[in-house]
Design an enzyme around this catalytic site. Structure first.
Site, PDB file in Angstrom:
ATOM      1  N   VAL A  97      32.442 -10.974 -21.137  1.00  0.00           N
ATOM      2  CA  VAL A  97      31.397 -11.938 -20.798  1.00  0.00           C
ATOM      3  C   VAL A  97      30.675 -11.494 -19.521  1.00  0.00           C
ATOM      4  O   VAL A  97      29.443 -11.528 -19.436  1.00  0.00           O
ATOM      5  CB  VAL A  97      32.011 -13.350 -20.610  1.00  0.00           C
ATOM      6  N   HIS A  98      31.446 -11.041 -18.548  1.00  0.00           N
ATOM      7  CA  HIS A  98      30.916 -10.585 -17.266  1.00  0.00           C
ATOM      8  C   HIS A  98      29.920  -9.435 -17.467  1.00  0.00           C
ATOM      9  O   HIS A  98      28.794  -9.464 -16.959  1.00  0.00           O
ATOM     10  CB  HIS A  98      32.105 -10.132 -16.399  1.00  0.00           C
TER      11      HIS A  98
END
Ligand code: HEM
Lengths: 295, 207
Positions: free
Chosen positions: B167-168
Protein backbone atom coordinates in the site's frame (compact mmCIF):
# COMPACT_ATOMS: atom_id res chain seq x y z
CA UNK A 1 18.47 -42.72 -1.31
CA UNK A 2 15.39 -40.61 -1.59
CA UNK A 3 16.47 -39.33 -4.96
CA UNK A 4 15.86 -42.72 -6.57
CA UNK A 5 13.14 -44.15 -4.33
CA UNK A 6 9.79 -44.92 -5.86
CA UNK A 7 8.04 -45.43 -2.56
CA UNK A 8 7.77 -41.93 -1.12
CA UNK A 9 4.52 -41.18 0.66
CA UNK A 10 5.34 -37.58 1.57
CA UNK A 11 8.09 -35.09 0.85
CA UNK A 12 8.62 -31.88 2.83
CA UNK A 13 7.70 -28.51 1.26
CA UNK A 14 6.38 -30.18 -1.87
CA UNK A 15 2.89 -29.48 -3.15
CA UNK A 16 2.78 -32.16 -5.85
CA UNK A 17 2.81 -35.95 -5.50
CA UNK A 18 6.10 -37.69 -4.75
CA UNK A 19 7.15 -40.80 -6.72
CA UNK A 20 5.09 -43.60 -5.19
CA UNK A 21 4.42 -46.34 -7.71
CA UNK A 22 6.16 -48.81 -5.43
CA UNK A 23 4.21 -49.63 -2.33
CA UNK A 24 5.95 -51.20 0.61
CA UNK A 25 4.58 -52.85 3.71
CA UNK A 26 4.07 -50.59 6.69
CA UNK A 27 6.75 -51.46 9.22
CA UNK A 28 7.20 -50.85 12.92
CA UNK A 29 9.79 -51.25 15.62
CA UNK A 30 8.32 -52.64 18.80
CA UNK A 31 10.10 -51.75 22.02
CA UNK A 32 8.99 -53.87 24.92
CA UNK A 33 10.01 -51.78 27.90
CA UNK A 34 9.14 -54.62 30.27
CA UNK A 35 11.81 -56.81 28.67
CA UNK A 36 14.57 -54.19 28.57
CA UNK A 37 17.54 -54.70 30.87
CA UNK A 38 19.21 -51.37 30.04
CA UNK A 39 22.38 -52.87 28.58
CA UNK A 40 22.66 -50.17 25.87
CA UNK A 41 23.59 -52.67 23.18
CA UNK A 42 21.07 -50.83 21.00
CA UNK A 43 22.91 -47.55 21.55
CA UNK A 44 26.22 -49.15 20.69
CA UNK A 45 24.78 -50.84 17.61
CA UNK A 46 23.30 -47.53 16.46
CA UNK A 47 26.69 -45.86 16.72
CA UNK A 48 28.34 -48.77 14.96
CA UNK A 49 26.01 -49.09 12.03
CA UNK A 50 25.62 -45.38 11.43
CA UNK A 51 29.30 -44.83 12.18
CA UNK A 52 28.83 -41.86 14.49
CA UNK A 53 30.61 -41.32 17.78
CA UNK A 54 29.16 -38.88 20.30
CA UNK A 55 31.67 -37.19 22.55
CA UNK A 56 32.58 -39.08 25.67
CA UNK A 57 30.75 -37.30 28.48
CA UNK A 58 30.95 -37.25 32.27
CA UNK A 59 29.19 -39.39 34.81
CA UNK A 60 26.67 -37.23 36.62
CA UNK A 61 25.32 -39.96 38.89
CA UNK A 62 22.66 -41.42 36.65
CA UNK A 63 22.76 -44.17 34.06
CA UNK A 64 21.63 -42.01 31.14
CA UNK A 65 24.71 -41.68 28.99
CA UNK A 66 24.98 -39.38 27.15
CA UNK A 67 22.46 -37.31 29.04
CA UNK A 68 20.42 -36.34 26.01
CA UNK A 69 19.92 -37.13 22.36
CA UNK A 70 22.26 -35.17 20.11
CA UNK A 71 23.32 -35.02 16.48
CA UNK A 72 25.42 -38.15 17.00
CA UNK A 73 23.17 -39.91 19.51
CA UNK A 74 20.08 -41.01 17.68
CA UNK A 75 18.84 -43.37 20.34
CA UNK A 76 19.25 -43.18 24.09
CA UNK A 77 18.25 -45.31 27.05
CA UNK A 78 16.43 -43.17 29.59
CA UNK A 79 16.29 -44.57 33.12
CA UNK A 80 13.47 -43.64 35.49
CA UNK A 81 13.11 -44.81 39.06
CA UNK A 82 9.46 -44.74 40.07
CA UNK A 83 7.32 -46.17 42.83
CA UNK A 84 4.22 -47.93 41.58
CA UNK A 85 1.91 -50.04 43.78
CA UNK A 86 4.33 -49.71 46.66
CA UNK A 87 7.22 -51.17 44.69
CA UNK A 88 10.29 -49.51 43.32
CA UNK A 89 10.44 -49.92 39.58
CA UNK A 90 13.25 -49.16 37.23
CA UNK A 91 11.71 -48.16 33.92
CA UNK A 92 14.10 -48.04 31.01
CA UNK A 93 12.87 -46.51 27.80
CA UNK A 94 14.79 -46.43 24.58
CA UNK A 95 14.16 -42.91 23.31
CA UNK A 96 14.49 -41.72 19.73
CA UNK A 97 12.39 -40.81 16.71
CA UNK A 98 8.91 -42.32 16.82
CA UNK A 99 8.40 -42.16 13.03
CA UNK A 100 4.91 -40.65 13.30
CA UNK A 101 2.35 -41.41 10.62
CA UNK A 102 1.63 -37.67 10.68
CA UNK A 103 5.12 -36.23 11.24
CA UNK A 104 5.27 -32.72 12.72
CA UNK A 105 8.85 -32.30 11.51
CA UNK A 106 7.89 -32.94 7.90
CA UNK A 107 4.92 -30.64 8.17
CA UNK A 108 7.08 -27.82 9.50
CA UNK A 109 10.07 -28.25 7.16
CA UNK A 110 10.37 -25.43 4.58
CA UNK A 111 12.98 -27.14 2.39
CA UNK A 112 11.78 -29.40 -0.43
CA UNK A 113 12.93 -32.97 0.06
CA UNK A 114 14.81 -32.45 3.31
CA UNK A 115 12.34 -34.75 5.09
CA UNK A 116 10.84 -37.81 3.43
CA UNK A 117 8.26 -40.28 4.58
CA UNK A 118 8.44 -43.62 2.81
CA UNK A 119 5.36 -45.69 2.17
CA UNK A 120 6.65 -48.14 4.80
CA UNK A 121 6.21 -45.36 7.36
CA UNK A 122 9.85 -44.45 8.00
CA UNK A 123 10.48 -40.71 8.33
CA UNK A 124 13.95 -39.89 7.06
CA UNK A 125 16.02 -36.70 7.08
CA UNK A 126 17.99 -35.98 3.93
CA UNK A 127 20.74 -33.73 5.12
CA UNK A 128 21.80 -32.75 1.59
CA UNK A 129 18.57 -30.74 1.37
CA UNK A 130 18.55 -29.49 4.97
CA UNK A 131 19.01 -25.72 5.35
CA UNK A 132 19.44 -25.83 9.13
CA UNK A 133 16.51 -23.62 10.13
CA UNK A 134 15.37 -25.92 12.96
CA UNK A 135 11.69 -25.85 11.98
CA UNK A 136 11.63 -29.67 12.42
CA UNK A 137 12.54 -29.15 16.08
CA UNK A 138 9.64 -26.71 16.36
CA UNK A 139 7.26 -29.16 14.71
CA UNK A 140 8.21 -32.37 16.56
CA UNK A 141 5.85 -33.37 19.42
CA UNK A 142 8.52 -35.70 20.91
CA UNK A 143 11.53 -33.34 21.06
CA UNK A 144 13.68 -35.58 18.88
CA UNK A 145 15.55 -33.78 16.06
CA UNK A 146 18.88 -32.21 16.95
CA UNK A 147 20.78 -29.56 14.99
CA UNK A 148 24.48 -30.27 14.72
CA UNK A 149 26.77 -27.56 16.06
CA UNK A 150 29.34 -28.53 13.46
CA UNK A 151 27.31 -28.42 10.23
CA UNK A 152 23.91 -26.96 11.27
CA UNK A 153 22.06 -29.93 9.77
CA UNK A 154 19.27 -31.76 11.59
CA UNK A 155 19.82 -35.37 12.62
CA UNK A 156 17.76 -38.14 14.17
CA UNK A 157 17.11 -41.89 14.03
CA UNK A 158 16.51 -43.05 10.45
CA UNK A 159 15.05 -46.39 11.60
CA UNK A 160 18.02 -47.67 9.59
CA UNK A 161 16.13 -46.90 6.39
CA UNK A 162 19.20 -48.07 4.49
CA UNK A 163 19.07 -51.49 6.16
CA UNK A 164 15.30 -51.76 5.91
CA UNK A 165 15.45 -50.96 2.20
CA UNK A 166 17.47 -54.15 1.67
CA UNK A 167 15.34 -56.31 3.94
CA UNK A 168 17.38 -56.01 7.14
CA UNK A 169 16.13 -55.09 10.60
CA UNK A 170 17.44 -51.88 12.18
CA UNK A 171 20.81 -52.26 13.92
CA UNK A 172 19.32 -51.76 17.40
CA UNK A 173 16.77 -54.54 16.91
CA UNK A 174 19.49 -56.83 15.63
CA UNK A 175 21.68 -56.19 18.66
CA UNK A 176 19.11 -56.44 21.46
CA UNK A 177 20.00 -59.49 23.57
CA UNK A 178 16.62 -59.90 25.30
CA UNK A 179 14.32 -59.52 22.35
CA UNK A 180 12.94 -56.29 23.78
CA UNK A 181 13.32 -54.67 20.35
CA UNK A 182 11.48 -56.36 17.53
CA UNK A 183 11.07 -55.22 13.97
CA UNK A 184 8.64 -56.22 11.25
CA UNK A 185 5.34 -55.38 9.60
CA UNK A 186 3.38 -53.00 11.82
CA UNK A 187 0.44 -55.37 11.82
CA UNK A 188 2.61 -58.23 13.09
CA UNK A 189 4.20 -56.01 15.73
CA UNK A 190 0.83 -54.90 17.08
CA UNK A 191 -0.26 -58.52 17.13
CA UNK A 192 2.85 -59.62 18.98
CA UNK A 193 2.47 -56.74 21.43
CA UNK A 194 -1.00 -57.98 22.33
CA UNK A 195 0.42 -61.31 23.52
CA UNK A 196 3.01 -59.47 25.61
CA UNK A 197 0.33 -57.24 27.10
CA UNK A 198 -1.84 -60.26 27.99
CA UNK A 199 1.16 -61.80 29.64
CA UNK A 200 1.92 -58.64 31.63
CA UNK A 201 -1.67 -58.33 32.78
CA UNK A 202 -1.57 -61.89 34.04
CA UNK A 203 1.49 -60.96 36.03
CA UNK A 204 -0.33 -58.13 37.76
CA UNK A 205 0.32 -55.15 35.48
CA UNK A 206 -3.35 -54.23 35.09
CA UNK A 207 -2.64 -51.21 32.96
CA UNK A 208 -0.14 -52.75 30.59
CA UNK A 209 -0.73 -51.61 27.05
CA UNK A 210 0.57 -50.53 23.68
CA UNK A 211 1.82 -46.99 23.10
CA UNK A 212 0.87 -46.15 19.52
CA UNK A 213 -0.44 -42.59 19.94
CA UNK A 214 -3.30 -41.81 17.61
CA UNK A 215 -2.88 -38.05 17.99
CA UNK A 216 -0.05 -38.29 15.45
CA UNK A 217 -1.82 -40.95 13.42
CA UNK A 218 -0.01 -43.76 15.19
CA UNK A 219 3.76 -44.25 15.16
CA UNK A 220 6.19 -46.64 13.54
CA UNK A 221 8.06 -47.08 16.77
CA UNK A 222 5.67 -48.47 19.37
CA UNK A 223 6.19 -49.33 23.02
CA UNK A 224 4.81 -52.02 25.25
CA UNK A 225 4.45 -50.25 28.60
CA UNK A 226 3.73 -51.84 31.97
CA UNK A 227 1.87 -48.66 32.93
CA UNK A 228 0.31 -47.56 29.65
CA UNK A 229 -2.10 -45.36 31.63
CA UNK A 230 0.84 -43.20 32.75
CA UNK A 231 3.28 -42.79 29.87
CA UNK A 232 4.88 -39.82 31.60
CA UNK A 233 6.48 -42.20 34.12
CA UNK A 234 8.79 -43.23 31.29
CA UNK A 235 11.07 -40.19 31.30
CA UNK A 236 8.26 -37.86 30.31
CA UNK A 237 6.77 -39.76 27.38
CA UNK A 238 3.81 -37.56 26.34
CA UNK A 239 0.39 -39.03 27.11
CA UNK A 240 -1.35 -37.64 24.05
CA UNK A 241 1.23 -36.25 21.64
CA UNK A 242 -0.11 -34.13 18.80
CA UNK A 243 1.22 -31.67 16.34
CA UNK A 244 0.83 -28.39 18.25
CA UNK A 245 -2.22 -26.38 17.13
CA UNK A 246 0.17 -23.45 16.66
CA UNK A 247 2.20 -25.49 14.17
CA UNK A 248 -0.99 -26.53 12.36
CA UNK A 249 -2.10 -22.92 12.21
CA UNK A 250 1.32 -21.81 10.96
CA UNK A 251 1.48 -24.49 8.29
CA UNK A 252 -2.24 -24.67 7.57
CA UNK A 253 -4.76 -22.55 5.71
CA UNK A 254 -3.41 -19.25 7.07
CA UNK A 255 -0.59 -19.22 4.52
CA UNK A 256 -2.51 -19.70 1.30
CA UNK A 257 -5.00 -17.13 2.60
CA UNK A 258 -2.22 -14.64 3.30
CA UNK A 259 -0.82 -15.20 -0.18
CA UNK A 260 -4.22 -14.61 -1.76
CA UNK A 261 -4.65 -11.44 0.32
CA UNK A 262 -1.23 -10.13 -0.73
CA UNK A 263 -1.84 -11.00 -4.37
CA UNK A 264 -5.20 -9.23 -4.22
CA UNK A 265 -3.58 -6.12 -2.72
CA UNK A 266 -0.99 -5.99 -5.49
CA UNK A 267 -3.51 -6.60 -8.28
CA UNK A 268 -6.02 -4.27 -6.64
CA UNK A 269 -3.42 -1.49 -6.71
CA UNK A 270 -2.69 -2.04 -10.38
CA UNK A 271 -6.36 -2.01 -11.30
CA UNK A 272 -6.97 1.03 -9.15
CA UNK A 273 -4.34 2.90 -11.14
CA UNK A 274 -5.75 1.66 -14.43
CA UNK A 275 -9.33 2.52 -13.57
CA UNK A 276 -9.00 5.70 -11.50
CA UNK A 277 -5.80 7.13 -12.93
CA UNK A 278 -3.02 8.78 -10.95
CA UNK A 279 -3.46 11.37 -8.25
CA UNK A 280 -1.95 14.36 -10.11
CA UNK A 281 -1.30 17.84 -8.84
CA UNK A 282 -4.08 20.09 -10.13
CA UNK A 283 -3.50 22.34 -13.13
CA UNK A 284 -4.58 25.44 -11.19
CA UNK A 285 -1.97 24.90 -8.51
CA UNK A 286 0.74 24.27 -11.11
CA UNK A 287 -0.19 27.54 -12.84
CA UNK A 288 -0.36 29.43 -9.57
CA UNK A 289 3.23 28.39 -8.83
CA UNK A 290 4.37 29.19 -12.37
CA UNK A 291 2.99 32.71 -11.98
CA UNK A 292 4.79 33.02 -8.68
CA UNK A 293 8.04 31.96 -10.37
CA UNK A 294 7.56 34.48 -13.17
CA UNK A 295 7.36 37.36 -10.71
CA UNK B 1 11.82 16.44 -13.96
CA UNK B 2 13.02 20.02 -13.90
CA UNK B 3 14.39 20.98 -10.54
CA UNK B 4 13.31 24.37 -9.38
CA UNK B 5 15.37 26.18 -6.75
CA UNK B 6 12.09 27.04 -5.06
CA UNK B 7 11.17 23.36 -4.61
CA UNK B 8 10.56 22.44 -0.99
CA UNK B 9 12.97 20.26 0.96
CA UNK B 10 10.99 17.32 2.36
CA UNK B 11 13.78 14.95 3.42
CA UNK B 12 17.43 15.48 4.28
CA UNK B 13 20.08 13.31 2.70
CA UNK B 14 20.53 11.30 5.87
CA UNK B 15 16.80 10.72 6.23
CA UNK B 16 16.69 9.44 2.66
CA UNK B 17 19.71 7.18 3.15
CA UNK B 18 18.14 5.83 6.33
CA UNK B 19 14.89 5.10 4.51
CA UNK B 20 16.68 3.30 1.66
CA UNK B 21 18.70 1.11 3.99
CA UNK B 22 15.44 0.04 5.61
CA UNK B 23 13.80 -0.41 2.21
CA UNK B 24 16.59 -2.54 0.77
CA UNK B 25 16.70 -4.70 3.90
CA UNK B 26 12.94 -5.09 3.71
CA UNK B 27 13.04 -6.33 0.13
CA UNK B 28 15.81 -8.81 0.91
CA UNK B 29 13.97 -9.99 4.03
CA UNK B 30 10.69 -10.30 2.20
CA UNK B 31 12.23 -12.37 -0.59
CA UNK B 32 14.22 -14.66 1.70
CA UNK B 33 11.40 -14.90 4.24
CA UNK B 34 8.78 -15.80 1.64
CA UNK B 35 11.08 -18.60 0.50
CA UNK B 36 10.59 -20.26 3.90
CA UNK B 37 6.97 -19.16 4.07
CA UNK B 38 5.63 -21.36 1.29
CA UNK B 39 7.11 -23.96 -1.10
CA UNK B 40 5.85 -21.91 -4.05
CA UNK B 41 8.45 -19.27 -3.15
CA UNK B 42 11.29 -21.59 -2.17
CA UNK B 43 13.19 -20.98 -5.45
CA UNK B 44 13.77 -17.42 -4.18
CA UNK B 45 16.57 -18.86 -2.03
CA UNK B 46 18.70 -18.95 -5.19
CA UNK B 47 18.86 -15.15 -5.09
CA UNK B 48 20.81 -15.55 -1.87
CA UNK B 49 23.12 -18.39 -2.88
CA UNK B 50 20.87 -21.30 -1.89
CA UNK B 51 18.72 -22.41 1.02
CA UNK B 52 21.45 -22.53 3.62
CA UNK B 53 22.69 -19.05 2.76
CA UNK B 54 19.17 -17.64 2.78
CA UNK B 55 18.68 -19.15 6.24
CA UNK B 56 21.97 -17.72 7.48
CA UNK B 57 21.57 -14.25 5.95
CA UNK B 58 17.91 -13.53 6.69
CA UNK B 59 18.20 -12.94 10.45
CA UNK B 60 21.32 -10.78 10.08
CA UNK B 61 19.65 -8.59 7.48
CA UNK B 62 16.77 -8.46 9.95
CA UNK B 63 19.06 -7.12 12.66
CA UNK B 64 20.33 -4.38 10.32
CA UNK B 65 16.78 -3.47 9.37
CA UNK B 66 15.61 -3.40 12.99
CA UNK B 67 18.46 -1.01 13.92
CA UNK B 68 17.85 1.38 11.03
CA UNK B 69 14.10 1.18 11.56
CA UNK B 70 14.63 2.22 15.16
CA UNK B 71 16.63 5.27 14.08
CA UNK B 72 13.93 6.13 11.55
CA UNK B 73 11.30 5.69 14.25
CA UNK B 74 12.98 8.32 16.41
CA UNK B 75 13.28 10.67 13.45
CA UNK B 76 9.61 10.48 12.48
CA UNK B 77 7.56 9.35 15.48
CA UNK B 78 6.64 12.86 16.65
CA UNK B 79 5.48 13.88 13.20
CA UNK B 80 3.19 10.87 13.11
CA UNK B 81 1.20 11.48 16.30
CA UNK B 82 -2.45 11.20 15.39
CA UNK B 83 -4.87 14.07 15.94
CA UNK B 84 -8.54 14.80 15.30
CA UNK B 85 -7.85 16.04 11.76
CA UNK B 86 -6.20 12.72 10.97
CA UNK B 87 -9.19 10.67 12.07
CA UNK B 88 -11.40 13.02 10.10
CA UNK B 89 -9.19 12.46 7.05
CA UNK B 90 -9.34 8.71 7.53
CA UNK B 91 -13.12 8.73 7.78
CA UNK B 92 -13.22 10.34 4.33
CA UNK B 93 -10.54 8.18 2.78
CA UNK B 94 -12.99 6.39 0.50
CA UNK B 95 -13.53 9.58 -1.49
CA UNK B 96 -9.80 10.10 -1.71
CA UNK B 97 -9.30 6.60 -3.09
CA UNK B 98 -12.11 7.28 -5.51
CA UNK B 99 -10.01 10.11 -6.94
CA UNK B 100 -11.87 13.03 -5.40
CA UNK B 101 -9.75 14.92 -2.88
CA UNK B 102 -11.70 18.19 -2.82
CA UNK B 103 -13.26 17.83 0.62
CA UNK B 104 -10.31 16.25 2.32
CA UNK B 105 -9.37 18.04 5.54
CA UNK B 106 -6.11 19.96 5.45
CA UNK B 107 -3.08 17.82 6.30
CA UNK B 108 0.27 18.59 7.85
CA UNK B 109 3.50 16.87 6.82
CA UNK B 110 1.72 13.51 6.95
CA UNK B 111 -1.90 12.64 6.38
CA UNK B 112 -3.94 10.29 8.55
CA UNK B 113 -3.28 7.35 6.25
CA UNK B 114 0.46 7.84 6.34
CA UNK B 115 0.42 8.14 10.10
CA UNK B 116 -1.64 5.00 10.54
CA UNK B 117 0.75 3.22 8.23
CA UNK B 118 3.67 4.43 10.33
CA UNK B 119 2.19 2.91 13.47
CA UNK B 120 1.20 -0.27 11.63
CA UNK B 121 4.76 -0.69 10.40
CA UNK B 122 6.16 0.06 13.85
CA UNK B 123 3.94 -2.55 15.46
CA UNK B 124 4.85 -5.11 12.78
CA UNK B 125 8.53 -4.38 13.18
CA UNK B 126 8.41 -4.89 16.95
CA UNK B 127 6.51 -8.19 16.61
CA UNK B 128 8.75 -9.41 13.81
CA UNK B 129 11.97 -8.51 15.58
CA UNK B 130 11.05 -10.11 18.89
CA UNK B 131 9.64 -13.27 17.28
CA UNK B 132 12.55 -13.45 14.82
CA UNK B 133 15.06 -13.53 17.64
CA UNK B 134 13.05 -16.27 19.39
CA UNK B 135 13.13 -18.36 16.18
CA UNK B 136 16.85 -17.86 15.64
CA UNK B 137 18.17 -21.32 16.46
CA UNK B 138 21.76 -20.62 15.50
CA UNK B 139 22.09 -18.43 18.56
CA UNK B 140 19.17 -19.03 20.87
CA UNK B 141 17.34 -21.97 22.36
CA UNK B 142 13.99 -20.80 23.69
CA UNK B 143 11.35 -23.22 25.04
CA UNK B 144 9.67 -24.95 22.12
CA UNK B 145 6.18 -23.67 22.96
CA UNK B 146 7.49 -20.12 22.75
CA UNK B 147 9.18 -20.84 19.42
CA UNK B 148 5.90 -22.27 18.11
CA UNK B 149 4.15 -19.05 19.04
CA UNK B 150 6.98 -16.99 17.56
CA UNK B 151 6.82 -18.67 14.13
CA UNK B 152 3.12 -17.90 13.88
CA UNK B 153 3.61 -14.29 15.00
CA UNK B 154 6.60 -13.84 12.69
CA UNK B 155 4.81 -15.21 9.64
CA UNK B 156 1.58 -13.32 10.35
CA UNK B 157 3.29 -10.01 11.14
CA UNK B 158 5.54 -10.38 8.08
CA UNK B 159 2.55 -10.98 5.80
CA UNK B 160 0.79 -7.98 7.37
CA UNK B 161 3.88 -5.79 6.95
CA UNK B 162 4.38 -6.85 3.32
CA UNK B 163 0.74 -5.90 2.69
CA UNK B 164 1.29 -2.50 4.32
CA UNK B 165 4.37 -1.91 2.20
CA UNK B 166 2.43 -2.75 -0.96
CA UNK B 167 0.00 0.00 0.00
CA UNK B 168 2.86 2.34 0.93
CA UNK B 169 4.65 1.84 -2.39
CA UNK B 170 1.47 2.09 -4.40
CA UNK B 171 0.44 5.30 -2.66
CA UNK B 172 3.81 6.79 -3.59
CA UNK B 173 3.41 5.76 -7.22
CA UNK B 174 -0.23 6.82 -7.41
CA UNK B 175 0.40 10.28 -5.97
CA UNK B 176 2.52 11.70 -8.76
CA UNK B 177 5.54 13.72 -7.80
CA UNK B 178 6.05 11.85 -4.53
CA UNK B 179 8.85 9.41 -5.24
CA UNK B 180 11.34 12.23 -5.86
CA UNK B 181 10.95 13.14 -2.18
CA UNK B 182 12.77 9.92 -1.34
CA UNK B 183 15.18 10.14 -4.30
CA UNK B 184 16.51 13.66 -4.03
CA UNK B 185 14.58 15.07 -1.16
CA UNK B 186 12.46 17.82 -2.71
CA UNK B 187 8.87 18.22 -3.83
CA UNK B 188 7.22 20.98 -5.84
CA UNK B 189 5.30 23.70 -4.04
CA UNK B 190 2.19 22.75 -5.99
CA UNK B 191 2.51 19.16 -4.75
CA UNK B 192 2.88 20.33 -1.18
CA UNK B 193 0.00 22.75 -1.36
CA UNK B 194 -2.30 20.11 -2.84
CA UNK B 195 -1.47 17.18 -0.61
CA UNK B 196 -0.10 18.67 2.60
CA UNK B 197 -1.40 22.20 2.80
CA UNK B 198 -0.74 22.58 6.49
CA UNK B 199 2.90 21.66 5.97
CA UNK B 200 3.12 23.94 2.91
CA UNK B 201 1.86 26.87 4.95
CA UNK B 202 4.14 26.10 7.83
CA UNK B 203 7.34 26.08 5.81
CA UNK B 204 6.55 28.73 3.20
CA UNK B 205 4.64 31.07 5.49
CA UNK B 206 2.14 31.50 2.64
CA UNK B 207 -1.51 30.64 2.52
C1 HEM C 1 15.19 -8.51 13.40
C2 HEM C 1 14.53 -8.90 12.36
C3 HEM C 1 14.35 -10.34 11.91
C4 HEM C 1 14.87 -11.50 12.41
C5 HEM C 1 15.85 -11.68 13.59
C6 HEM C 1 14.32 -12.58 11.63
C7 HEM C 1 14.58 -13.93 11.85
C8 HEM C 1 13.99 -14.96 11.15
C9 HEM C 1 14.33 -16.35 11.31
C10 HEM C 1 15.37 -16.88 12.30
C11 HEM C 1 13.57 -17.05 10.46
C12 HEM C 1 13.62 -18.57 10.24
C13 HEM C 1 14.47 -18.85 9.02
C14 HEM C 1 15.92 -18.63 9.33
O1 HEM C 1 16.46 -19.26 10.28
O2 HEM C 1 16.56 -17.83 8.62
C15 HEM C 1 12.70 -16.13 9.76
C16 HEM C 1 11.72 -16.49 8.84
C17 HEM C 1 10.92 -15.56 8.17
N1 HEM C 1 11.06 -14.18 8.18
FE1 HEM C 1 12.25 -13.15 9.43
N2 HEM C 1 13.49 -12.07 10.68
C18 HEM C 1 13.49 -10.69 10.80
C19 HEM C 1 12.81 -9.78 10.01
C20 HEM C 1 11.90 -10.09 9.03
C21 HEM C 1 11.15 -9.15 8.21
C22 HEM C 1 11.23 -7.64 8.32
C23 HEM C 1 10.34 -9.87 7.39
C24 HEM C 1 9.32 -9.37 6.37
C25 HEM C 1 9.59 -8.79 5.30
C26 HEM C 1 10.57 -11.26 7.67
C27 HEM C 1 9.92 -12.31 7.05
C28 HEM C 1 10.08 -13.63 7.35
C29 HEM C 1 9.27 -14.68 6.81
C30 HEM C 1 8.06 -14.52 5.87
C31 HEM C 1 9.78 -15.88 7.33
C32 HEM C 1 9.25 -17.28 7.08
C33 HEM C 1 8.26 -17.60 8.19
C34 HEM C 1 7.67 -18.95 7.98
O3 HEM C 1 8.40 -19.92 7.85
O4 HEM C 1 6.45 -19.02 7.97
N3 HEM C 1 11.52 -11.38 8.67
N4 HEM C 1 12.99 -14.85 10.20
Amino acid sequence: MALQSLDIARRSATTTEAPQVRNTTEVAKLIDVSACIGCKACQAACMEWNDIRPEVGNNVGIYDNPQDLDDKTWTLMRFSEVEENGKLEWLIRKDGCMHCADPGCLKACPSPGAIIQYSNGIVDFHQENCIGCGYCVTGCPFNVPRISKADSKAYKCSLCSDRVAVGQAPACAKACPTGAIKFGAKEDMVHYAQSRITDLKERGYQNAGLYDPQGVGGTHVVYVLQHADKPSLYAGLPADPQISPLVSLWKGVAKPLAMVALGATALGSLFHYVMKGPNEVSKELEEEMEKEDAK
Amino acid sequence: MIRNPRDLQRYTASERANHWVVGICFILLGLSGLAFFHPAFFPLVHLFGGGVWARILHPWIGVVMALFFLIMFFRFARLNLMGAADWDWLSKVRKMVDGDDHDMPEQGKYNGGQKLLFWGLTLSMVLITVSGVVMWRSWFDFPVELVRLAVVVHAAAAAFMIGLIFVHVYAAIWTRGTIRAMLYGTVTRAWAKQHHRGWYRQITGKN
